[in-house]
Design a protein around this motif. Structure first.
Motif, mmCIF file in Angstrom:
data_model
loop_
_atom_site.group_PDB
_atom_site.id
_atom_site.type_symbol
_atom_site.label_atom_id
_atom_site.label_comp_id
_atom_site.label_asym_id
_atom_site.label_seq_id
_atom_site.Cartn_x
_atom_site.Cartn_y
_atom_site.Cartn_z
ATOM 1 N N GLU A 44 61.257 62.506 24.444
ATOM 2 C CA GLU A 44 60.979 63.845 23.922
ATOM 3 C C GLU A 44 59.546 64.195 24.300
ATOM 4 O OE1 GLU A 44 62.881 66.000 22.096
ATOM 5 O OE2 GLU A 44 64.630 64.691 21.913
ATOM 6 N N ILE A 45 59.308 65.460 24.582
ATOM 7 C CA ILE A 45 57.969 65.921 24.966
ATOM 8 C C ILE A 45 57.514 66.984 23.983
ATOM 9 C CG2 ILE A 45 56.605 67.044 26.762
ATOM 10 C CD1 ILE A 45 58.476 65.725 28.797
ATOM 11 N N PHE A 46 56.279 66.820 23.496
ATOM 12 C CA PHE A 46 55.711 67.729 22.515
ATOM 13 C C PHE A 46 54.392 68.283 23.036
ATOM 14 C CE2 PHE A 46 58.028 64.354 20.370
ATOM 15 C CZ PHE A 46 58.843 65.043 19.498
ATOM 16 N N PRO A 47 54.239 69.595 23.123
ATOM 17 C CA PRO A 47 52.921 70.132 23.482
ATOM 18 C C PRO A 47 51.981 69.970 22.285
ATOM 19 C CG PRO A 47 54.465 71.921 23.053
ATOM 20 C CD PRO A 47 55.236 70.639 22.923
ATOM 21 N N VAL A 48 50.770 69.504 22.554
ATOM 22 C CA VAL A 48 49.774 69.359 21.491
ATOM 23 C C VAL A 48 48.417 69.792 22.018
ATOM 24 C CG1 VAL A 48 50.941 67.467 20.274
ATOM 25 C CG2 VAL A 48 49.286 66.929 22.039
ATOM 26 N N ASN A 49 47.624 70.392 21.153
ATOM 27 C CA ASN A 49 46.227 70.593 21.527
ATOM 28 C C ASN A 49 45.469 69.369 21.041
ATOM 29 O OD1 ASN A 49 46.846 72.051 18.977
ATOM 30 N ND2 ASN A 49 44.627 72.247 18.899
ATOM 31 N N PHE A 50 44.415 69.013 21.779
ATOM 32 C CA PHE A 50 43.787 67.717 21.575
ATOM 33 C C PHE A 50 42.306 67.786 21.927
ATOM 34 C CE2 PHE A 50 44.500 67.886 26.040
ATOM 35 C CZ PHE A 50 43.532 67.083 26.628
ATOM 36 N N VAL A 51 41.611 66.721 21.559
ATOM 37 C CA VAL A 51 40.238 66.491 22.019
ATOM 38 C C VAL A 51 40.174 65.061 22.542
ATOM 39 C CG1 VAL A 51 39.122 68.150 20.468
ATOM 40 C CG2 VAL A 51 39.403 65.773 19.732
ATOM 41 N N LEU A 52 39.206 64.838 23.395
ATOM 42 C CA LEU A 52 38.945 63.498 23.909
ATOM 43 C C LEU A 52 37.800 62.936 23.075
ATOM 44 C CD1 LEU A 52 39.894 61.602 26.150
ATOM 45 C CD2 LEU A 52 38.065 62.518 27.561
ATOM 46 N N GLU A 53 38.090 61.891 22.311
ATOM 47 C CA GLU A 53 37.090 61.306 21.416
ATOM 48 C C GLU A 53 37.068 59.799 21.626
ATOM 49 O OE1 GLU A 53 35.188 59.605 18.039
ATOM 50 O OE2 GLU A 53 37.340 59.417 18.232
ATOM 51 N N ARG A 54 35.893 59.265 21.947
ATOM 52 C CA ARG A 54 35.737 57.831 22.212
ATOM 53 C C ARG A 54 36.749 57.346 23.254
ATOM 54 N NH1 ARG A 54 35.603 54.243 17.126
ATOM 55 N NH2 ARG A 54 37.714 54.983 17.108
ATOM 56 N N ARG A 55 36.895 58.128 24.312
ATOM 57 C CA ARG A 55 37.779 57.779 25.420
ATOM 58 C C ARG A 55 39.238 57.642 24.989
ATOM 59 N NH1 ARG A 55 35.835 57.058 30.893
ATOM 60 N NH2 ARG A 55 33.615 57.124 30.723
ATOM 61 N N SER A 56 39.600 58.324 23.927
ATOM 62 C CA SER A 56 40.997 58.365 23.524
ATOM 63 C C SER A 56 41.383 59.808 23.243
ATOM 64 C CB SER A 56 41.251 57.480 22.304
ATOM 65 O OG SER A 56 40.568 57.980 21.186
ATOM 66 N N ILE A 57 42.667 60.062 23.210
ATOM 67 C CA ILE A 57 43.215 61.403 23.012
ATOM 68 C C ILE A 57 43.548 61.531 21.533
ATOM 69 C CG2 ILE A 57 45.189 62.867 23.561
ATOM 70 C CD1 ILE A 57 45.156 61.083 26.297
ATOM 71 N N ALA A 58 42.960 62.520 20.875
ATOM 72 C CA ALA A 58 43.176 62.704 19.443
ATOM 73 C C ALA A 58 43.799 64.072 19.194
ATOM 74 C CB ALA A 58 41.857 62.575 18.680
ATOM 75 N N PHE A 59 44.798 64.088 18.318
ATOM 76 C CA PHE A 59 45.431 65.352 17.943
ATOM 77 C C PHE A 59 45.832 65.284 16.476
ATOM 78 C CE2 PHE A 59 48.794 62.618 19.509
ATOM 79 C CZ PHE A 59 49.844 62.818 18.629
ATOM 80 N N ARG A 60 46.129 66.459 15.927
ATOM 81 C CA ARG A 60 46.570 66.537 14.543
ATOM 82 C C ARG A 60 48.016 67.005 14.511
ATOM 83 N NH1 ARG A 60 42.053 70.091 11.687
ATOM 84 N NH2 ARG A 60 43.725 70.256 10.179
ATOM 85 N N THR A 61 48.731 66.567 13.495
ATOM 86 C CA THR A 61 50.132 66.951 13.369
ATOM 87 C C THR A 61 50.527 67.006 11.894
ATOM 88 O OG1 THR A 61 52.381 66.472 14.163
ATOM 89 C CG2 THR A 61 51.018 64.573 13.538
ATOM 90 N N ALA A 62 51.617 67.690 11.648
ATOM 91 C CA ALA A 62 52.190 67.718 10.304
ATOM 92 C C ALA A 62 53.129 66.521 10.160
ATOM 93 C CB ALA A 62 52.965 69.020 10.102
ATOM 94 N N PHE A 63 53.650 66.329 8.975
ATOM 95 C CA PHE A 63 54.656 65.285 8.784
ATOM 96 C C PHE A 63 55.893 65.697 9.569
ATOM 97 C CE2 PHE A 63 58.125 63.130 6.695
ATOM 98 C CZ PHE A 63 57.627 61.843 6.642
#
Length: 153
Positions: free
Chosen positions: A36-55
């Motif tokens: 499954e593919i989910f579009p997410v907006n993200f930031v690059l933090e400490r060389r990792s990809i971080a995003f927020r999501t709901a339950f």
């Protein structure tokens, strides 16, 4: 910018530069045995990809110890080059308040309405990128919404 000469591969640092400049990507997870593919907006933090999501599905699947993938791509009309960056690795919840604050400080703000109170980190184990010159568009047959048409303007 971070390219190996003539082979189209984007080196490690070049991939991180492109990730740092992007806002939206696609998260690929296995759900019920299927990709499954989910579009997410993200930031690059400490060389990792971080995003927020709901339950929901993204959160539930991100909590499992299975590999995930993330992809961004783009097109530069000035150079007539397309590019793609793919990261593969594991996901984990960001529960530490200081880590969440660090992510928020980078301007991570979900585009989709609703509460996105869960923070997820994808830590790349593999990071690859590719850049290539696109085929010249045909002025008469190329669709109007094809980004390559910008080279005509």
């Amino acid at each position: 910018m971070g390219d190996a000469p003539n082979n189209g591969k984007i080196d490690f640092e070049g991939c991180y530069q492109l990730l740092a400049g992007a806002v939206v990507g696609r998260l690929a997870l296995i759900v019920d045995g299927h990709p499954e593919i989910f579009p997410v907006n993200f930031v690059l933090e400490r060389r990792s990809i971080a995003f927020r999501t709901a339950f929901g599905t993204k959160l539930w699947e991100s909590m499992k110890e299975v590999p995930a993938a993330f992809e961004i791509d783009g097109y530069d009309p000035a150079t007539e080059e397309a590019w793609s960056v793919t990261a593969r690795g594991g996901t984990s919840l960001i529960e530490d308040p200081d880590e969440r604050s660090a992510v928020d400080a980078l301007g991570l703000e979900p585009w989709q309405p609703g509460e996105k109170s869960h923070y997820v980190r994808l830590s790349p184990r593999v990071l690859t990128g590719r850049r290539f010159k696109v085929k010249a568009p045909d002025v008469w047959t190329t669709r109007l919404n094809d980004e390559r048409r910008k080279s005509f303007e």
